[in-house]
Design an enzyme around this catalytic site. Structure first.
Site, mmCIF file in Angstrom:
data_model
loop_
_atom_site.group_PDB
_atom_site.id
_atom_site.type_symbol
_atom_site.label_atom_id
_atom_site.label_comp_id
_atom_site.label_asym_id
_atom_site.label_seq_id
_atom_site.Cartn_x
_atom_site.Cartn_y
_atom_site.Cartn_z
ATOM 1 N N GLU A 425 0.818 -1.321 0.036
ATOM 2 C CA GLU A 425 0.146 0.165 -0.217
ATOM 3 C C GLU A 425 0.740 1.248 0.077
ATOM 4 O O GLU A 425 2.025 1.245 0.723
ATOM 5 C CB GLU A 425 -0.970 0.054 1.249
ATOM 6 C CG GLU A 425 -1.658 1.329 1.552
ATOM 7 C CD GLU A 425 -2.365 1.984 0.258
ATOM 8 O OE1 GLU A 425 -2.497 2.917 0.038
ATOM 9 O OE2 GLU A 425 -3.244 0.858 -0.218
ATOM 10 N N ASP A 474 -6.380 -4.345 -6.388
ATOM 11 C CA ASP A 474 -7.470 -3.418 -6.300
ATOM 12 C C ASP A 474 -6.943 -2.017 -6.520
ATOM 13 O O ASP A 474 -6.958 -1.246 -5.560
ATOM 14 C CB ASP A 474 -8.074 -3.691 -4.838
ATOM 15 C CG ASP A 474 -9.364 -2.608 -4.966
ATOM 16 O OD1 ASP A 474 -9.914 -2.185 -5.848
ATOM 17 O OD2 ASP A 474 -9.731 -2.733 -3.569
ATOM 18 N N CYS A 502 -12.758 -0.501 -10.716
ATOM 19 C CA CYS A 502 -13.919 0.390 -10.408
ATOM 20 C C CYS A 502 -13.984 1.188 -11.719
ATOM 21 O O CYS A 502 -14.973 1.805 -12.040
ATOM 22 C CB CYS A 502 -13.381 1.531 -9.439
ATOM 23 S SG CYS A 502 -12.110 2.719 -9.844
#
Length: 564
Positions: A425, A474, A502
């Site tokens: 991350e 993601d 997305c």
């Protein structure tokens, strides 16, 4: 206190929460429409000072570090110019090409970078053309341009922008804001799903990927499309909302809510969510609110001090704290109150700004699937789990790579099924939350690394030796960095990949690079898409979340079979 509306802010529309990154360089002049050179700051730019009120030393805009590059080779493309500048260690903030791409306006983040570009590029030869560089005027403010136009149209009468008061106006505003934020609010849910499948045309998109793969590899394959998975809650389903603070539709009242139109279209009026011109003054700019099922709420107020002194800013923070702990705001349920001071910033990313805790706890907590999660102001919290876990086909020997993991929710939800979870991350705050979340849930087989995925992922992947390695990615809207895709392709011990997107259109290049035949640039056996599903996380809007399962192809066997 007035509201700040001078700096560009994201449009209000329900979309995936993500870790904001540096926005892509502008390249929006490919629509065949003649560019408004005057608005872009050419020699014919308007001289009215009101058109440039947004240029103030304590409001960041790259327009004040703008140059014009002339005599470019004919039909120069956006990427051509971007690569040319990067080759000479120049990092532009925005690029816009004009005149059959023979000249361009380029902005930079500071004066030093702008001056460096002018010194290096002026007089340089590129593809037989001698380039020239000169300072360019900033782009004229679209709000002021529209106002001037309206003043001309409304001369002798009531200004067109002035609304009449009354119930009819309030009703009209509620419809307007509903159309902006939840455009499908008046459409039955089954019809919403039908429209989403038709609009997004998922089957066609997956066929496009499959055909691209088949054409290069000369193999046949089918993608199992699982349709659009319906949501449980059609309304009140968001746990995070970002509200703008600006003038209301009446041009006077300070309002917290959503913008009715786009700034570049000449509108900055904001309507409050209950109702589901700019001055470049004031201080309050944006309010982010996050809530959880545990009845906690976090409020983050973004503030621009402008010319205020430290004592005045401190008094405002004290006043805000008192309002939410002792005053009328006490009953609002805010358990975590943050203050973000913008001031003079060189980055447009809000997560780069430090958050100061004014009152309450430093974080809020959510409970999901029997697990507990801590959420901090800048953390990304993903809520898509069951399908990901099912598709990953995990067992006790599995190692899961959770790329762009946010607060670690996906990896943590799978940790008890597997041998190990490794999360990657960018946001340090989210990584700290992820580590705490692993401890909160008694997990010792989870670790997290902070850094850009393209920098961290290849090294971690190469060091892993696991008989059952699965990656779950993601990424933000733009998709994964090409370095991550290339690393995935090279690591042939990675057999399965679950991609959460997305924006499937933006990620299409990722899909194709994962599936294309090996080349000089792309090494390693390709993947093939085997399952796809659209998940309706955003009812009342056209947004959906896309899940794609890809599996590694035994490429050598396929090639031998095709030759026989």
């Amino acid at each position: 206190m007035a509201a700040v509306s001078g700096s560009p802010v994201a449009e209000a529309s329900p979309s995936k929460e993500e870790k904001p990154e540096e926005p892509p360089l502008d390249s929006d002049n490919d629509d065949g429409v003649k560019p408004d050179v005057e608005a872009e700051g050419g020699n014919e730019a308007v001289s009215d000072p009101s058109m440039y009120r947004y240029i103030k030393e304590d409001l960041f805009t790259s327009e004040i570090y703008k140059v014009e590059i002339r005599n470019l080779p004919k039909f120069t493309g956006f990427n051509d110019l971007k690569k040319f500048l990067a080759k000479h260690s120049l990092n532009p903030h925005k690029i816009k090409l004009f005149g059959k791409q023979t000249f361009a306006f380029v902005t930079f983040k500071n004066e030093e970078e702008r001056d460096k570009a002018m010194k290096m590029v002026h007089g340089m030869q590129w593809k037989g053309q001698v380039l020239s560089v000169r300072l360019a005027k900033p782009k004229a403010d679209p709000i002021q341009r529209k106002r001037k136009q309206q003043e001309g149209e409304g001369a002798g009468g009531q200004p067109p922008s002035k609304r009449t008061e009354g119930d009819e106006t309030e009703e009209a505003l509620s419809v307007q804001i509903a159309n902006v934020v939840t455009p499908l609010w008046n459409v039955p849910y089954e019809e919403q799903l039908r429209r989403k499948e038709q609009e997004r045309d998922w089957r066609h998109q997956q066929s496009h990927v499959a055909m691209a793969v088949c054409a290069e590899r000369e193999i046949q394959q089918n993608v199992l499309f699982s349709g659009t998975h319906q949501t449980i809650s059609y309304t009140e389903y968001r746990n995070k909302c970002e509200f703008l603070i600006s003038v209301g539709a009446d041009g006077e009242d300070k309002t917290i809510g959503f913008r009715l139109g786009k700034y570049k279209g000449g509108s900055c009026a904001v309507v409050g969510p209950a109702d589901t011109p700019e001055t470049y003054e004031g201080h309050w700019k944006q309010l982010t609110v996050r809530t959880t099922r545990t009845k906690q709420a976090m409020a983050v107020a973004f503030f621009n001090p402008q010319k205020l002194g430290e004592e005045e800013v401190a008094a405002l923070k004290t006043s805000m704290k008192k309002y939410f702990t002792e005053g009328e705001g006490k009953d609002s349920g805010v358990t975590s109150l943050y203050f973000v001071r913008e001031g003079q910033r060189t980055s447009p990313n809000l997560e780069d700004l430090p958050c100061e805790l004014v009152a309450g706890e430093g974080s809020i907590h959510e409970e999901l699937l029997g697990l507990k999660f801590r959420i901090s102001p800048h953390s990304f919290f993903q809520v898509l789990y069951s399908a990901v876990g099912e598709w990953a086909q995990l067992d006790e020997d599995s190692t899961v790579l959770d790329v762009c993991c946010g607060t670690g929710t996906i990896g943590i939800s799978l940790a008890k099924r597997v041998k190990k979870v490794i999360g990657i991350e960018l946001c340090q705050e989210a990584v700290e939350d992820a580590k705490v979340n692993a401890k909160l849930n008694g997990l010792s087989n989870v670790e997290f690394h902070c850094g850009k995925a393209e920098d961290v992922f290849p090294n971690i992947l190469n060091a892993l030796v696991s008989p059952n390695l699965t990656a779950i990615v993601d990424p933000p809207r733009a998709g994964l960095h090409s370095k991550v895709i290339l690393a995935i392709r090279r690591a042939e011990h990675l057999k399965r990949l679950v991609y959460v997107a997305c924006n499937a259109k933006a990620a299409m290049n990722n899909f194709i690079d994962l599936c294309r035949a090996p080349s000089n640039r792309v090494h390693g056996a390709p993947f093939r898409p085997v399952r796809a599903m659209a998940v309706d996380l955003f009812p009342q809007t056209m947004h959906v979340e896309m899940l794609l399962l890809l599996e590694r192809v035994d490429y050598d066997s396929q090639q031998q079979t095709s030759k026989q």
